[in-house]
Write a protein that holds these residues in place. Structure first.
Motif, short mmCIF file in Angstrom:
data_model
loop_
_atom_site.label_atom_id
_atom_site.label_comp_id
_atom_site.label_asym_id
_atom_site.label_seq_id
_atom_site.Cartn_x
_atom_site.Cartn_y
_atom_site.Cartn_z
N ARG A 1 -5.61 -21.59 -12.32
CA ARG A 1 -6.14 -22.16 -12.82
C ARG A 1 -7.54 -22.90 -13.64
O ARG A 1 -7.93 -23.44 -14.15
CB ARG A 1 -5.52 -23.99 -12.65
CG ARG A 1 -4.68 -23.78 -12.50
CD ARG A 1 -4.09 -25.02 -11.92
NE ARG A 1 -4.90 -26.61 -12.24
CZ ARG A 1 -5.04 -27.59 -11.57
NH1 ARG A 1 -4.51 -27.69 -10.62
NH2 ARG A 1 -5.95 -28.14 -11.46
N VAL A 2 -8.78 -21.45 -12.51
CA VAL A 2 -10.04 -21.95 -12.85
C VAL A 2 -11.07 -21.71 -14.30
O VAL A 2 -9.61 -20.47 -14.95
CB VAL A 2 -10.91 -21.14 -11.38
CG1 VAL A 2 -12.60 -21.05 -12.19
CG2 VAL A 2 -10.55 -22.08 -10.44
N PRO A 3 -11.10 -22.61 -15.10
CA PRO A 3 -11.71 -22.30 -16.01
C PRO A 3 -12.59 -20.80 -16.61
O PRO A 3 -12.98 -20.56 -15.36
CB PRO A 3 -12.71 -23.18 -16.76
CG PRO A 3 -12.94 -24.09 -15.38
CD PRO A 3 -11.46 -23.60 -14.67
N ASP A 4 -12.70 -19.99 -17.44
CA ASP A 4 -13.56 -18.99 -17.96
C ASP A 4 -14.56 -19.37 -18.23
O ASP A 4 -14.37 -19.01 -19.68
CB ASP A 4 -11.82 -18.05 -19.02
CG ASP A 4 -12.61 -16.76 -18.49
OD1 ASP A 4 -14.16 -16.35 -18.14
OD2 ASP A 4 -12.65 -16.21 -19.51
N THR A 5 -15.33 -19.73 -17.48
CA THR A 5 -16.82 -20.11 -17.70
C THR A 5 -17.59 -19.41 -16.83
O THR A 5 -17.59 -18.70 -15.84
CB THR A 5 -17.29 -21.68 -17.58
OG1 THR A 5 -16.77 -21.77 -16.15
CG2 THR A 5 -16.04 -22.88 -18.45
N PRO A 6 -18.91 -19.25 -18.30
CA PRO A 6 -19.79 -18.40 -16.49
C PRO A 6 -19.94 -19.39 -15.44
O PRO A 6 -20.50 -18.22 -14.27
CB PRO A 6 -20.82 -18.64 -17.40
CG PRO A 6 -20.51 -18.97 -19.02
CD PRO A 6 -19.09 -19.91 -19.26
N GLU A 7 -20.26 -20.51 -15.36
CA GLU A 7 -20.72 -21.41 -14.27
C GLU A 7 -19.09 -20.67 -13.05
O GLU A 7 -19.07 -21.02 -11.61
CB GLU A 7 -20.61 -22.93 -14.37
CG GLU A 7 -21.60 -23.47 -15.12
CD GLU A 7 -22.04 -22.73 -16.37
OE1 GLU A 7 -19.95 -22.55 -17.21
OE2 GLU A 7 -22.65 -23.22 -17.41
N ALA A 8 -18.20 -20.55 -13.72
CA ALA A 8 -16.29 -20.08 -12.85
C ALA A 8 -17.24 -18.72 -12.11
O ALA A 8 -16.39 -18.53 -10.58
CB ALA A 8 -15.87 -19.93 -13.22
N ALA A 9 -17.52 -17.61 -12.61
CA ALA A 9 -17.59 -16.30 -12.24
C ALA A 9 -18.43 -16.21 -11.08
O ALA A 9 -17.25 -15.71 -9.75
CB ALA A 9 -18.81 -15.25 -13.59
N GLY A 10 -18.45 -16.81 -10.20
CA GLY A 10 -20.03 -16.39 -8.87
C GLY A 10 -19.03 -17.14 -8.29
O GLY A 10 -17.84 -16.33 -7.10
N PRO A 11 -18.27 -18.30 -7.99
CA PRO A 11 -16.82 -19.22 -7.29
C PRO A 11 -15.75 -18.21 -7.30
O PRO A 11 -15.03 -17.75 -6.22
CB PRO A 11 -16.43 -20.15 -8.03
CG PRO A 11 -18.03 -20.55 -8.81
CD PRO A 11 -18.74 -19.55 -9.33
N VAL A 12 -15.53 -17.51 -8.67
CA VAL A 12 -13.94 -16.69 -8.31
C VAL A 12 -14.15 -15.51 -7.66
O VAL A 12 -13.27 -14.96 -6.76
CB VAL A 12 -14.00 -16.37 -9.72
CG1 VAL A 12 -12.87 -15.26 -9.67
CG2 VAL A 12 -13.32 -18.11 -10.62
N ALA A 13 -15.93 -14.79 -7.75
CA ALA A 13 -16.11 -13.36 -7.51
C ALA A 13 -15.93 -14.08 -5.44
O ALA A 13 -15.42 -13.01 -4.55
CB ALA A 13 -17.39 -13.09 -7.21
N MET A 14 -16.17 -15.33 -5.36
CA MET A 14 -15.95 -15.27 -3.72
C MET A 14 -14.86 -15.72 -3.14
O MET A 14 -14.72 -15.74 -1.92
CB MET A 14 -16.86 -16.64 -3.31
CG MET A 14 -18.78 -15.77 -3.71
SD MET A 14 -19.22 -15.02 -2.96
CE MET A 14 -19.36 -16.40 -0.33
N LEU A 15 -14.35 -16.49 -4.06
CA LEU A 15 -12.89 -17.27 -3.70
C LEU A 15 -11.66 -16.45 -3.70
O LEU A 15 -10.85 -16.76 -3.21
CB LEU A 15 -12.88 -18.74 -4.00
CG LEU A 15 -14.45 -19.29 -3.41
CD1 LEU A 15 -14.54 -21.09 -4.74
CD2 LEU A 15 -14.71 -19.64 -1.87
N GLY A 16 -11.31 -15.83 -5.39
CA GLY A 16 -10.50 -15.16 -5.87
C GLY A 16 -9.77 -14.06 -4.54
O GLY A 16 -10.20 -13.78 -4.38
#
Ligand code: HEM
Length: 441
Positions: A76-91
């Motif tokens: 559900r996380v939007p595919d934005t540049p801001e989300a890339a870091g958190p997804v790398a850490m939390l996905g």
């Protein structure tokens, strides 16, 4: 993604948060109680668990309502540049930190079994040698940045050696980890890519030739990790070891050199390194908010409804400092606080981490006994990022010491190094820091 929670979500990013996170937690506590809505990056929301009891309720009930696998959130996380870091850490990744139940137990056993092979007294000796070689590089200058010249290179060099990589890889590792931890879009992604390359090379070299090192033991462990599981386990352990250990060391030193109770102890005082470490773990834990958890079904938790696919972050930093009437001896952690987490995902390497931090700081303060900050502690700069409490710089001055001074000197010991990628990198000490793996005989 629109804001689903209350409109006054706190921000865990930006200079204001980096300057004084405890002020942000205090404000959130006042407005929301034990669980508060926050943004960890623009548009990326989370429930931040800031109450001590609420944090324990999550950490010790994993496997029931609470889970670590964040696949549903990630979708559900939007595919934005801001989300890339958190997804790398939390996905989700197939590793101990992000898995549950039997999958978690299997990954965790590989890590615990292999770390059990690292002998504490040998590890301590290794830290002494690495610390002394680093100190020798700045001791004659009379000033240093103890983040870049001491706290960061210590775990990088130690873990390079334990994993079987040459010292020359340390600088690249430090840069990749710093980028990854900032979790701010493109930079986070760049760090993640550089780190993956580092791990790829590590696996390749150890497949070519085993050594007495953690990587080889991981490869040969009876749990028979698949290639992607092995890579993810190495990523987790290296990241989990490097960043928080570096931060634990620098956060602790920053307290010791700016607080009279410790300052006098550098030569002869009341409180020592262990006390300072405990205080740093309580008030400024290195992994301040890096406790991602999710729910299987909707849960009404300490006054807040939490839905599946929503991110919950346990804030070790806020939970530890919650004003409470519960006496220390009645707290379930016996006063040790949540700096290393709690429950099934509690840090499996808190003992080696403490040996590394304690030994390194003791070496530093025994060689340089009049360390002082060059700026007041309140003016130190902290790296931004929602997950860690990490000093950007730790500028200190001290009376220079020189090699021709009598007595024990740090440069008497040669730094460990190696140019042979396939052998354990701790020069000429193959297998020296470990017992052998029972499954390799
Ligand atoms: C020798 C260095 C270290 C290594 C190898 C290491 C490794 C790990 C690993 C593999 C996990 C995941 C365990 C699991 O999910 O079952 C973990 C969890 C954790 N570690 Fe460490 N760690 C180290 C140092 C530290 C330090 C210095 C701190 C803090 C000061 C720290 C704080 C934590 C916390 C809070 C967790 C729990 C995360 C959660 O609840 O999801 N670790 N560590």
């Amino acid at each position: 993604m629109t804001m689903r929670y209350m409109p006054d979500a706190g921000r865990l990013y930006g200079p204001e948060y980096a300057r004084d996170p405890q002020a942000v937690y205090a404000e959130l506590r006042k407005r929301h109680g034990a669980v508060a809505p926050v943004e960890i990056a623009p548009g990326i929301e989370a429930h931040l668990v800031i109450g001590y009891q609420a944090a324990l309720d999550v950490l010790t009930n994993v496997g029931g309502v609470w889970i670590k696998n964040g696949t549903a959130w990630q979708a559900r996380v939007p595919d934005t540049p801001e989300a890339a870091g958190p997804v790398a850490m939390l996905g989700y990744r197939p590793n101990a930190l992000m898995s549950d139940g039997a999958e978690h137990a299997r990954f965790r056993k590989v890590i615990s079994d292999c770390f059990d092979l690292v002998q504490p007294h040998k590890l301590r000796q290794m830290v002494i040698e690495v610390s002394d070689s680093l100190i020798s590089q700045f001791a004659a200058k009379g000033e240093a940045c103890l983040v870049s010249e001491f706290a960061q290179p210590i775990p990088a060099r130690i873990f390079n050696a334990l994993f079987g990589r040459p010292d020359s890889d340390s600088a690249g590792l430090i840069q990749a980890m710093a980028d990854l931890m900032e979790a701010d879009g493109e930079r986070g992604k760049r760090g993640s890519d550089a780190f993956s390359r580092y791990i790829g090379e590590l696996v390749q070299s150890k497949h070519a030739q085993r050594g007495d090192d953690l990587t080889s033991w991981f490869i040969d462990h009876p749990a028979a990790l698949q290639p992607n599981e092995l890579a993810e386990t190495l990523v987790l352990v290296m990241a989990a070891a490097y960043e928080p250990t570096a931060n634990l060391i620098s956060n602790t030193i920053s307290r010791m050199v700016s607080d009279d109770r410790y300052y006098s102890s550098l030569s002869n005082g009341a409180l020592g390194t262990y006390d300072a470490l405990m205080e740093a773990l309580r008030a400024e834990p290195a992994m301040s908010n890096y406790g991602p958890y999710f729910v299987r079904q909707p849960v009404h938790f300490h006054g807040t409804w939490i839905q599946p696919a929503e991110l919950v972050l346990v804030s070790y930093a806020a939970a530890n400092t919650e004003p409470t009437n519960v006496p220390e001896e009645l707290r379930s952690d016996g006063g040790a606080y949540l700096g290393f987490g709690a429950g099934p995902h509690r840090c499996p390497a808190s003992d080696p981490a403490m040996i590394i931090a304690m030994t390194a700081i003791e070496r530093l303060t025994s060689h340089l006994c009049d360390l002082e900050l060059t700026v007041p502690r309140e003016e130190l700069s902290w790296r931004p990022g929602p997950f860690h409490r990490a000093l950007a710089h730790l500028p200190v001055r001290f009376t220079p010491i020189r090699p021709d001074q009598p007595g024990e000197s740090p440069w008497a010991v040669q730094p460990p190094s190696s140019s042979t990628p396939s052998a354990p990198t701790y020069q000429g000490r193959s297998g020296d820091y470990a017992t052998s793996a029972p499954w390799s005989s």
